[in-house]
Design an enzyme around this catalytic site. Structure first.
Site, short mmCIF file in Angstrom:
data_model
loop_
_atom_site.label_atom_id
_atom_site.label_comp_id
_atom_site.label_asym_id
_atom_site.label_seq_id
_atom_site.Cartn_x
_atom_site.Cartn_y
_atom_site.Cartn_z
N HIS A 21 0.85 -1.19 0.00
CA HIS A 21 0.00 0.00 0.00
C HIS A 21 0.89 1.25 0.00
O HIS A 21 2.04 1.21 0.46
CB HIS A 21 -0.86 0.06 1.27
N CYS A 54 -2.61 0.73 9.70
CA CYS A 54 -3.69 -0.18 9.24
C CYS A 54 -4.65 -0.55 10.37
O CYS A 54 -5.78 -0.92 10.11
CB CYS A 54 -3.11 -1.49 8.73
C1 CIR Z 1 -3.83 -7.55 3.75
O1 CIR Z 1 -3.00 -8.10 3.03
O2 CIR Z 1 -4.83 -6.99 3.31
C2 CIR Z 1 -3.60 -7.58 5.25
N1 CIR Z 1 -2.99 -8.80 5.63
C3 CIR Z 1 -2.75 -6.41 5.67
C4 CIR Z 1 -3.38 -5.09 5.40
C5 CIR Z 1 -2.50 -3.98 5.79
N2 CIR Z 1 -3.15 -2.73 5.62
C6 CIR Z 1 -2.52 -1.62 5.28
O3 CIR Z 1 -1.34 -1.63 4.95
N3 CIR Z 1 -3.25 -0.51 5.22
#
Ligand code: CIR
Length: 253
Positions: A161, A248
């Site tokens: 991201h 997150c």
């Molecule tokens: C994913 O791959 O969607 C989750 N395991 C981690 C999300 C992390 N979110 C972020 O960087 N905003």
């Protein structure tokens, strides 16, 4: 200034969350403790923390940042690019309706995860990633314009991201790592570089002039502290195993 944050307690199913990291499965009990500490850190910055119940149906649902973008004028429900995460928006929509008069949504074929969106005042940088496509970014910019806000897209090459590699710390200070250190869009900021060996620490959060920094990254800690911020270290090792960082785990507003 922020006054509130939304978080969601991790469910046991988190151990099967999406990941590209090769760090093993998270220790669930430790993740719960770390999540509780994270909430305490937000509270110590003056926030009221609204905690949603664990939702075992969605292993990644503790990463609430991705399912909504909160601005001063409106809340925008996203359409996560990861198919296993799309259903996470249901629980979030009803909570946000209680706090925001204006609600918008991103719809297919657009996909967008708000981990790809970085707010700098009234401007929003939108990363084009494996999770956020042109249509999602375009819809977001239309919604933002409606409320006098602006957006622009940033191509990502190296990270999951946008905010995996860049964090705006207010006062024109931008924490950045890797590809973002040389990105033309970001040269107008006072860049605070994060070493490649500490790249995970590029995902920090500014909360009311304190900065939450992941525990275990001494160079990053020094850089942020030297820039004049009070820093709070928070251990999120178990969320790192799922590619999740500090930002997150909450929605601040
Ligand atoms: C994913 O791959 O969607 C989750 N395991 C981690 C999300 C992390 N979110 C972020 O960087 N905003």
């Amino acid at each position: 200034m922020f006054t509130k944050a939304i978080v969601r307690t991790p469910a046991l199913s988190m151990i099967n969350g999406l990941t590209s990291a090769d760090l093993g499965k998270p220790d669930f009990d430790l993740a719960l403790k770390q999540h509780a500490e994270y909430i305490r850190a937000l509270e110590s910055c003056g926030l009221e923390v609204l905690c949603l119940e664990a939702n075992p149906e969605f292993p990644d649902s503790t990463f609430v940042e991705d399912v909504a973008l909160l601005t001063k004028k409106c809340a925008i429900i996203t359409n996560p690019g990861a198919p296993s995460r799309r259903g996470e928006i249901k629980g979030m929509r009803s909570l946000l309706k209680q706090h925001f008069e204006n609600m918008e949504e991103i719809h297919a074929p657009g996909s967008l995860e708000a981990g790809d969106v970085m707010m700098v005042g009234s401007h929003f940088y939108i990363g084009l990633s494996a999770r956020t496509n042109q249509s999602g970014a375009g819809q977001l910019m239309v919604h933002l314009q409606k409320y006098g806000l602006t957006g622009s897209v940033v191509e990502l090459k190296e990270v999951l991201h946008l905010k995996t590699g860049v964090a705006y710390l207010e006062r024109n200070n931008l924490l950045a790592c890797g590809e973002f250190l040389i990105h033309p869009d970001f040269q107008k900021f006072n860049l605070l570089p994060i070493e490649h060996s500490e790249s995970y620490a590029a995902n920090c959060i500014w909360v009311n002039d304190k900065v939450l920094v992941p525990q275990g990254y001494p160079l990053a800690l020094q850089t942020i502290s030297n820039a004049g911020y009070e820093v709070l270290e928070v251990d999120v090792s178990e969320f790192r195993k799922l590619d999740g960082g500090l930002s997150c785990l909450s929605l601040r507003f």
